[in-house]
Scaffold this active site. Sequence first.
Site, PDB file in Angstrom:
ATOM      1  N   HIS A  69     -99.948 -39.650  33.585  1.00 43.51           N
ATOM      2  CA  HIS A  69     -98.601 -40.939  34.115  1.00 43.51           C
ATOM      3  C   HIS A  69     -97.345 -41.773  32.948  1.00 43.51           C
ATOM      4  CE1 HIS A  69     -98.254 -38.903  38.533  1.00 43.51           C
ATOM      5  NE2 HIS A  69     -99.545 -39.222  38.087  1.00 43.51           N
ATOM      6  N   HIS A  98    -114.084 -37.054  40.923  1.00 42.61           N
ATOM      7  CA  HIS A  98    -112.958 -37.381  39.483  1.00 42.61           C
ATOM      8  C   HIS A  98    -113.307 -38.077  38.788  1.00 42.61           C
ATOM      9  CE1 HIS A  98    -108.594 -37.045  38.119  1.00 42.61           C
ATOM     10  NE2 HIS A  98    -108.611 -36.200  39.177  1.00 42.61           N
ATOM     11  N   ASP A 120    -102.792 -29.676  42.955  1.00 40.05           N
ATOM     12  CA  ASP A 120    -102.993 -28.134  43.364  1.00 40.05           C
ATOM     13  C   ASP A 120    -103.694 -27.881  44.359  1.00 40.05           C
ATOM     14  OD1 ASP A 120    -101.040 -26.524  41.315  1.00 40.05           O
ATOM     15  OD2 ASP A 120    -102.030 -28.218  39.644  1.00 40.05           O
TER      16      ASP A 120
END
Length: 426
Positions: free
Chosen positions: A17, A108, A369
């Site tokens: 980002h 993650h 996704d």
Amino acid sequence: MSTFGQYFRVSTYGESHGRSVGCIVDGCPSGLQLTESDIQPQMTRRRPGQSALTTPRDEKDRVAIEAGTEFGVTLGSPIALRVMNEDQRPKDYGGGGKNIDAFPRPSHADWTYLEKYGVKASSGGGRSSARETIGRVAAGAIAEKYLRVAHGVEIVAFTSSVGSEFLFPPTREHPTAANNPAFLELIDGVTRERVDEFLPVRCPDSTVCKRMEEVIAEFRDKQDSIGGVVTCVIRNCPSGLGEPCFDKLEAMLGHAMLSIPATKGFEIGSGFGGCEVPGSTHNDAFVKAPAVTPAEANGIAQLTPEQRSRRPRLTTKTNNSGGIQGGITNGAHIYFNVGFKPPATIGQAQQTTGYDETEGTLQAKGRHDPCVIPRAVPIVEAMAALVVMDAVMAQSARQSARSLLPVLPQTVPVGESASTLMNGRQ
């Protein structure tokens, strides 16, 4: 590190980002015609928001060449490539200390990045995000153009499984796709145009593709995710590539593929299925190479007469080796599989523990996704191109140095086939 390659070196930069992402390509040969139009098609194939089965993040991923070319020709100097992030939303991640940012997301890289660096990007995973792969795909497109122009190399990847749906499921008769005639016919002639006829999944079989699409949609609707496998074939690759003992070409391909986010497995040629057959079946006997391959006969392969003349005079009757023997390419098709895990960030509430060691519930926001496989296809192609490009340049340097030496009875002149030595020079 963020640099890949020794001769064709690619350094990627940027966070998920941040303002932009991109790369620097150092070592690209001069004199290559190159504009953004050579790179953009692969960027578009990788971009988010392609369908209802991918993240809705709306990025056009328009690539700009910032340096390294003039009048559409590479100068030999570093090539700078940049893509602006147009739809970043760091607020979806708690703004650096609240909500989702209180918890490391299960599976993650939030926790491991913090443990390693003592600080982490507060939104989108930063460098661990698949957004980082934009630079890889851009650099891969440059490598691909050189390989195609100089050697006629063709690299095509496609979706071969999603969850428990397989394009070529292992059977007792064919424990590995390496000896499945349908698979061998597919990799001999499949093209990217053919693969993209089966969007959004990119599995080149209408029936299987439909089932895969239904699987992804099911997990998306449950705010869950699912993994799968991408298969890739490299055709017309020059023989003699690879640097034994530690930089064998399959080792470098494995290195490259397992560096892609969410990858969990790599197998080449017959792979693990090849462990189930005897050596008498697995060995690839040598045969005289045909003058014209099926792909050329069908107009799929586009080789110049010079490129065709550089092909080895021998090939293998079977190809369980996947085009590489002793870590060195033999001129046959190189093919391999890359396994991707389910995306870690899902919308379901998950019981976990926060950075403050307090147990709690994490329900991730943002746009993600449900399955990375369809968008991973061009990323796999790009990394394959970077590996082959680096190997081509290494071999070119070796051959250039060897060409300055006198030819000895036990050596093969640069540019000639090994058959010249074994059959006796005229």
